[in-house]
Write a protein that holds these residues in place. Structure first.
Motif, PDB file in Angstrom:
ATOM      1  N   ASP A 284       0.906  -1.307   0.013  1.00 28.18           N
ATOM      2  CA  ASP A 284      -0.049  -0.032   0.028  1.00 28.18           C
ATOM      3  C   ASP A 284       0.775   1.274  -0.015  1.00 28.18           C
ATOM      4  O   ASP A 284       0.503   2.189   0.615  1.00 28.18           O
ATOM      5  N   ALA A 285       1.683   1.209  -0.827  1.00 32.26           N
ATOM      6  CA  ALA A 285       2.892   2.284  -0.768  1.00 32.26           C
ATOM      7  C   ALA A 285       2.154   3.415  -1.866  1.00 32.26           C
ATOM      8  O   ALA A 285       1.455   3.334  -2.824  1.00 32.26           O
ATOM      9  N   VAL A 286       2.658   4.807  -1.227  1.00 31.86           N
ATOM     10  CA  VAL A 286       2.278   5.900  -2.013  1.00 31.86           C
ATOM     11  C   VAL A 286       3.563   6.814  -2.267  1.00 31.86           C
ATOM     12  O   VAL A 286       4.375   7.035  -1.353  1.00 31.86           O
ATOM     13  N   THR A 287       3.720   7.385  -3.397  1.00 33.94           N
ATOM     14  CA  THR A 287       4.755   8.466  -3.634  1.00 33.94           C
ATOM     15  C   THR A 287       4.188   9.703  -4.118  1.00 33.94           C
ATOM     16  O   THR A 287       3.344   9.775  -4.748  1.00 33.94           O
ATOM     17  N   ALA A 288       4.734  10.798  -3.592  1.00 37.13           N
ATOM     18  CA  ALA A 288       4.398  12.202  -3.835  1.00 37.13           C
ATOM     19  C   ALA A 288       5.607  12.917  -4.087  1.00 37.13           C
ATOM     20  O   ALA A 288       6.655  12.876  -3.385  1.00 37.13           O
ATOM     21  N   VAL A 289       5.284  13.717  -5.037  1.00 35.48           N
ATOM     22  CA  VAL A 289       6.518  14.704  -5.738  1.00 35.48           C
ATOM     23  C   VAL A 289       5.812  15.986  -5.433  1.00 35.48           C
ATOM     24  O   VAL A 289       4.760  16.172  -6.093  1.00 35.48           O
ATOM     25  N   ILE A 290       6.357  16.923  -4.622  1.00 31.90           N
ATOM     26  CA  ILE A 290       5.562  18.043  -4.327  1.00 31.90           C
ATOM     27  C   ILE A 290       6.595  19.306  -4.739  1.00 31.90           C
ATOM     28  O   ILE A 290       7.850  19.258  -4.497  1.00 31.90           O
ATOM     29  N   GLY A 291       6.191  20.322  -5.354  1.00 30.77           N
ATOM     30  CA  GLY A 291       6.568  21.409  -5.707  1.00 30.77           C
ATOM     31  C   GLY A 291       6.860  22.472  -4.491  1.00 30.77           C
ATOM     32  O   GLY A 291       5.831  22.925  -4.099  1.00 30.77           O
ATOM     33  N   VAL A 292       7.900  23.011  -4.132  1.00 31.32           N
ATOM     34  CA  VAL A 292       8.015  23.932  -3.289  1.00 31.32           C
ATOM     35  C   VAL A 292       8.817  25.157  -3.591  1.00 31.32           C
ATOM     36  O   VAL A 292       9.522  25.299  -4.821  1.00 31.32           O
ATOM     37  N   GLY A 293       8.760  26.453  -2.912  1.00 28.17           N
ATOM     38  CA  GLY A 293       9.270  27.529  -3.382  1.00 28.17           C
ATOM     39  C   GLY A 293      10.799  27.757  -3.059  1.00 28.17           C
ATOM     40  O   GLY A 293      11.480  28.700  -3.774  1.00 28.17           O
ATOM     41  N   GLY A 294      11.263  26.930  -2.413  1.00 26.93           N
ATOM     42  CA  GLY A 294      12.835  26.893  -1.870  1.00 26.93           C
ATOM     43  C   GLY A 294      12.956  25.905  -0.639  1.00 26.93           C
ATOM     44  O   GLY A 294      12.326  25.123  -0.455  1.00 26.93           O
ATOM     45  N   LEU A 295      14.397  25.757  -0.537  1.00 26.03           N
ATOM     46  CA  LEU A 295      14.929  24.863   0.238  1.00 26.03           C
ATOM     47  C   LEU A 295      14.340  24.770   1.824  1.00 26.03           C
ATOM     48  O   LEU A 295      14.373  23.846   2.455  1.00 26.03           O
ATOM     49  N   ALA A 296      14.415  26.288   2.240  1.00 30.69           N
ATOM     50  CA  ALA A 296      13.755  26.323   3.595  1.00 30.69           C
ATOM     51  C   ALA A 296      12.283  25.770   3.726  1.00 30.69           C
ATOM     52  O   ALA A 296      12.122  25.073   4.986  1.00 30.69           O
ATOM     53  N   GLU A 297      11.413  26.149   3.056  1.00 28.43           N
ATOM     54  CA  GLU A 297      10.119  25.584   2.872  1.00 28.43           C
ATOM     55  C   GLU A 297      10.158  24.073   2.615  1.00 28.43           C
ATOM     56  O   GLU A 297       9.541  23.367   3.315  1.00 28.43           O
TER      57      GLU A 297
END
Length: 445
Positions: free
Chosen positions: A216-229
């Motif tokens: 039951d694995a799930v993978t997500a790729v999330i776009g963020v505004g920078g490395l601190a976030e």
């Protein structure tokens, strides 16, 4: 040079067809990146532990140095005969025993690939997952204490080790493969050999723990505004997703290269400066990841095909710099509190000594391990390593997180280890390999 008589004696042990010289040995004398190139006096390919022991004893008695080599997927030159050594290839030690289902363990020859171990049981898996798993071997992975993308959950290769068989430079075989969880009968030399980079003994077999296969694995790729976030989001995931297995990062610098040169399709409709990959498993994994993602742009995969596609954005990052030139691949780590500073500022640190250099970073955000891949414009004369390693040391970090020291990092070991520690290393090495036969130019004595 190696004598004709020694060649003949080695052939008598392993067979003439398994002692390679000249052009036949050339492929064993260059690493995966193409940066480290040497020349092997000969390549010896034993089939079992007894042959390893006999070959080592011969080389020791002849005063010929030996470089042990597994799948030759290392990135720091530790398995390359840079000084004309004999290469002892463990590729033919390919026996994989039946899985011990009661103990969730398996014993594998040094030449067995990590993928074969992972596939040994339909219900069990190997805790280590690295991009080179189809060619990287058990012996090499133990010798370098390989890490990978699941260290967050399962630890590095040392944590998988439940026993070992190895050969000392004089041909002595030491073997402790019972796999007992509790066994306080002396020094834990299997753990000592993990990460020793072929300098103390030649690993011939290892007993490895296996883990329940992920369901039951799930993978997500999330776009963020920078490395601190991105770092804050990863910390939230570690704290709130019970089934979290991996937390990885990459940036547009590497992704843009892979899109342009490797044919990858962008993971999200709109580009982001940085991307966080989260992998989780078990009941509720999808809901837990959704709570972390919130309103951020993301691609989520539940099927095996979708998860492989999303993972490809991270796992193909080691290739990105290679499309631009011959890369300098640096693998470093820092305390969690300094991770963002390292990942954010390292390109400028490199730019100060080589303004035309291209820098691609990616890695394991949850354990402070950043891979810094540099395509130099100026001469690759050590200036790039010196800049990065000095910066890392100023942050209290390590010049090697999972690749080892090898030939690449030996001149900077003093930045990570005190004189007393380096002296202890030399004393241990002198006790196990007094003749200096094994990988003499790695972790200098």
């Amino acid at each position: 040079m190696i004598s004709v008589s020694l060649i003949g004696s080695l052939a008598g042990i392993v067979g003439a067809e398994h002692v390679l010289t000249g052009d036949a040995a050339a492929g064993y004398a260059v690493d995966w990146t193409g940066r480290f190139r040497g020349q092997a006096a000969a390549v010896v390919r034993p089939r079992d532990t007894a042959a390893v022991a006999a070959a080592l004893a011969l080389c020791r008695d002849a005063g010929v140095p030996v470089v042990p080599q597994g799948g030759n997927t290392g990135l720091v030159g530790g398995g390359v005969p840079l000084h004309g050594e004999v290469v002892l290839s463990l590729a033919r030690l390919g026996d994989l025993e039946r899985v011990d289902l009661e103990a969730s363990q398996v014993t594998a020859g040094a030449g067995v690939t990590l993928q074969r171990v992972a596939d040994a049981s339909p219900d069990l898996d190997l805790g280590i997952q690295i991009a080179s798993r189809e060619s990287a071997t058990v012996g090499g992975a133990v010798a370098t204490n390989a890490g990978g993308v699941r260290v967050l959950r399962y630890g590095p290769m040392r944590a998988q080790l439940r026993g070992i068989e190895a050969v000392l430079s004089d041909g002595t075989v030491v073997s402790h493969l019972a796999g007992l969880t509790k066994d306080n009968t002396g020094y834990d030399y299997p753990s000592l050999l993990a990460g020793s980079e072929g300098t103390l003994a030649v690993i011939t077999r290892a007993r490895l723990r296996l883990i329940p296969r992920v369901r039951d694995a799930v993978t997500a790729v999330i776009g963020v505004g920078g490395l601190a976030e991105l770092h804050a989001l990863a910390r939230l995931a570690v704290a709130s997703v019970p089934g979290l297995i991996s937390a990885e990062f990459f940036t547009s610098a590497g992704l843009d290269v892979l899109i342009a040169r490797a044919g990858l399709v962008p993971p999200l409709p709109a580009a982001s400066p940085a991307y966080l990959l989260l992998d989780a498993a078990g009941p509720g994994a999808l809901e837990d990841l959704a709570a972390v993602i919130g309103d951020l742009p993301a691609a989520v995969g539940e099927s095996a095909a979708d998860r492989r596609r999303l993972w490809s954005y991270r796992e193909r990052h080691p290739e990105a710099a290679g499309f631009l030139g011959v890369p300098i691949k640096l693998d470093v780590s820092v305390p969690a509190a300094h991770w963002v500073r390292l990942a954010s500022e390292v390109a400028a640190v490199v730019g100060a000594v080589d303004p035309g250099a291209r820098v691609i970073t990616f890695g394991h955000v949850a354990d402070g391990n950043v891979h810094v891949n540099i395509v130099p414009a100026a001469a690759a004369d050590g200036r790039h390593e010196d800049a990065v390693f000095s910066f890392v040391a100023s942050l209290g970090g390590s010049i090697s997180a999972e690749h080892g020291i090898g030939a690449l990092k030996a001149p900077w070991l003093h930045l990570a280890r005190t004189e007393a520690e380096r002296d202890l290393f030399a004393r241990i090495r002198g006790a196990l390999d007094p003749s200096g036969t094994l990988n003499p130019h790695v972790l200098p004595r």
